[in-house]
Design a protein around this motif. Sequence first.
Motif, mmCIF file in Angstrom:
data_model
loop_
_atom_site.group_PDB
_atom_site.id
_atom_site.type_symbol
_atom_site.label_atom_id
_atom_site.label_comp_id
_atom_site.label_asym_id
_atom_site.label_seq_id
_atom_site.Cartn_x
_atom_site.Cartn_y
_atom_site.Cartn_z
ATOM 1 N N GLY A 126 43.530 9.726 8.400
ATOM 2 C CA GLY A 126 42.111 9.670 8.744
ATOM 3 C C GLY A 126 41.318 10.849 8.239
ATOM 4 N N LEU A 127 41.670 11.365 7.064
ATOM 5 C CA LEU A 127 41.001 12.563 6.539
ATOM 6 C C LEU A 127 39.479 12.431 6.447
ATOM 7 N N PRO A 128 38.933 11.293 5.995
ATOM 8 C CA PRO A 128 37.464 11.199 5.944
ATOM 9 C C PRO A 128 36.816 11.408 7.312
ATOM 10 N N SER A 129 37.395 10.833 8.348
ATOM 11 C CA SER A 129 36.817 11.011 9.685
ATOM 12 C C SER A 129 36.982 12.447 10.159
ATOM 13 N N VAL A 130 38.072 13.096 9.770
ATOM 14 C CA VAL A 130 38.282 14.499 10.131
ATOM 15 C C VAL A 130 37.218 15.372 9.484
ATOM 16 N N ALA B 252 34.237 14.472 8.469
ATOM 17 C CA ALA B 252 32.942 14.189 9.104
ATOM 18 C C ALA B 252 32.847 14.875 10.474
ATOM 19 N N PHE B 253 33.949 14.850 11.207
ATOM 20 C CA PHE B 253 33.952 15.498 12.517
ATOM 21 C C PHE B 253 33.770 17.004 12.381
ATOM 22 N N LEU B 254 34.465 17.637 11.455
ATOM 23 C CA LEU B 254 34.357 19.092 11.285
ATOM 24 C C LEU B 254 32.939 19.491 10.879
ATOM 25 N N HIS C 173 30.177 17.777 11.643
ATOM 26 C CA HIS C 173 29.388 17.595 12.875
ATOM 27 C C HIS C 173 29.590 18.781 13.813
ATOM 28 N N TRP C 174 30.814 19.229 13.975
ATOM 29 C CA TRP C 174 31.096 20.329 14.911
ATOM 30 C C TRP C 174 30.470 21.635 14.432
ATOM 31 N N LEU C 175 30.541 21.877 13.128
ATOM 32 C CA LEU C 175 29.933 23.087 12.576
ATOM 33 C C LEU C 175 28.424 23.067 12.748
ATOM 34 N N ARG C 176 27.807 21.935 12.434
ATOM 35 C CA ARG C 176 26.350 21.825 12.472
ATOM 36 C C ARG C 176 25.807 21.768 13.902
#
Length: 560
Positions: A369-373, A375-377, A379-382
Amino acid sequence: MLLNANDLPDHARLAADICIVGAGAAGISMALELSDCGLDIVLLESGTKEPDPRTQALYQGTVEDPALHSPPDRYRQRQLGGSTAIWGGRCMPFDAIDFQARPYMAHSGWPIGLPDLAAFYPKANAWCEAGEFAYTIETAFDDTRRPMLEGFDERHFTTDTLERFSCPTDFGTRYLSRLRVSPDVRVVLGGSVTGLTMSDDGAEVRQVEVRTLAGKTCTVVASSVVLAVGGLEVVRLLLSTPGKSGRGVGNAHDVVGRFYMCHLAGTIGQLMLAPSRRGWHGYDVADDGTYCRRRLALRPEVQRSAGIGNFIARLHHPRITDPAHRTAILSLLFLARAFVPYEYAKRLHGDDKIPASHWLRHMLNVLAGLPSVIAFLWHWLRDRTLAARKFPSIIIHPRTQRYSIDFHAEQEPNPDSRVTLGTGVDELGMRRLHVDWRYTRQDVVTVQKALALLAQDVQESGVGVFDYDPQAVEAEMTRYGAYGGHHLGTARMGDDPLTSVVDRNCRVHEVRNLFIASAAVFPTSSQANPTLTVVALALRLVSHLRVLHTNARPPAGDMQ
């Protein structure tokens, strides 16, 4: 004005109208609210602007059962801003039923009710920076929001109430500049209170004893003294001075340290929604950017008819430790457990013994699930790391419409659940605390009955099925022990000095000039996180102190 106790002359003597001990949410909001009254305020803080391991170690103590309670130096922060430096920011007011005496809840009932705090909650909300004081969908939003559970028949539970989230606001950082420039407030950092000097009859605090880790001492003489420290430290300060009874200040009837409550919390079962139904467990964002989240709240009339305490539940992601969820982000959190702060890692991962094979399966989940990872990282940074108002928590939207249930429940007051002085001493020579947190059969019944009612509502609504093991409820609600940093009830409020420590104005019954502004005074715990109510009670105490010290009339709605 900011001072450091180590920069004062040794044996310095400070005089003030009001001395506030503890510069957390309650202490800072009180000091700044009082700063325009023409009163001289001294605000004492053991720590400084930054965390310090040596100062933090002053909180260390012992626990009766490490499986049921974290070490006393966890979930608390000894620095300017107190534990707001590490809190998650969740805010909500207590419900009216929380203040009422209930025959099925032993030792319940406050001497005040929700109307007594109603005038102070909005201002407390502002201090906590939790947006508008609006805690239902109807009052918080002008437009229609998607349902939490599509088609859910709210017979026993309502999905209308909200949790609102602070930035989360670190009071020490956020209000530092105001403390610096306030001409009426002297903030003394780096000085720990080690005792109270009492009058000969024990009915008045004559001075507050302060000592630094460098060995300097000073005293503060004030007309009124307020202990605005947490529910554990209140016990240590009261019991460390013999007082009139010889058993500790305010402890003539052996109530100080008893009735210690936290909250009952856990994650259980699997909620499987029907194919035609949709669930929403994310955040609704108010116009001012405040994050809000709905929950399943047990209706007051149902609490009464079922004879159980207050209870709420949230939709939650599957248990992270089990790689069978096949969710890359959850597996990433598991693999990164060493980098997650203690306060959150315990709830994320628990103390499960993880088979070695699970580690490989978690790695495979992440790779798949690298693409979702990614995207999540981002989102978390921003939205979390760089944002001023931070995204409150990890939200995973399952593709399969399967959730676990995260619950948070009221704990029954229990006189055998208590905090006492231990045998060890800290670096300043003060005795450390010993914590013996206990739960009751009523606590188990509250969670058991509430979950059964939730399962009934889900099934009868046609929403889906909530599957859980009723026999596992007690194990799940004690899996993490006492919930986090919610240290409540150790100096409870009441009209009867035989069964309480402070009166309805937060004054210690047996000491005419000593007050407590802390969750220690809560007679019951509600289902709600305590910070907002702590600040509201502190602001109510400010109104009382203004009348005492200035003969001013209280504003409309303030206590008489």
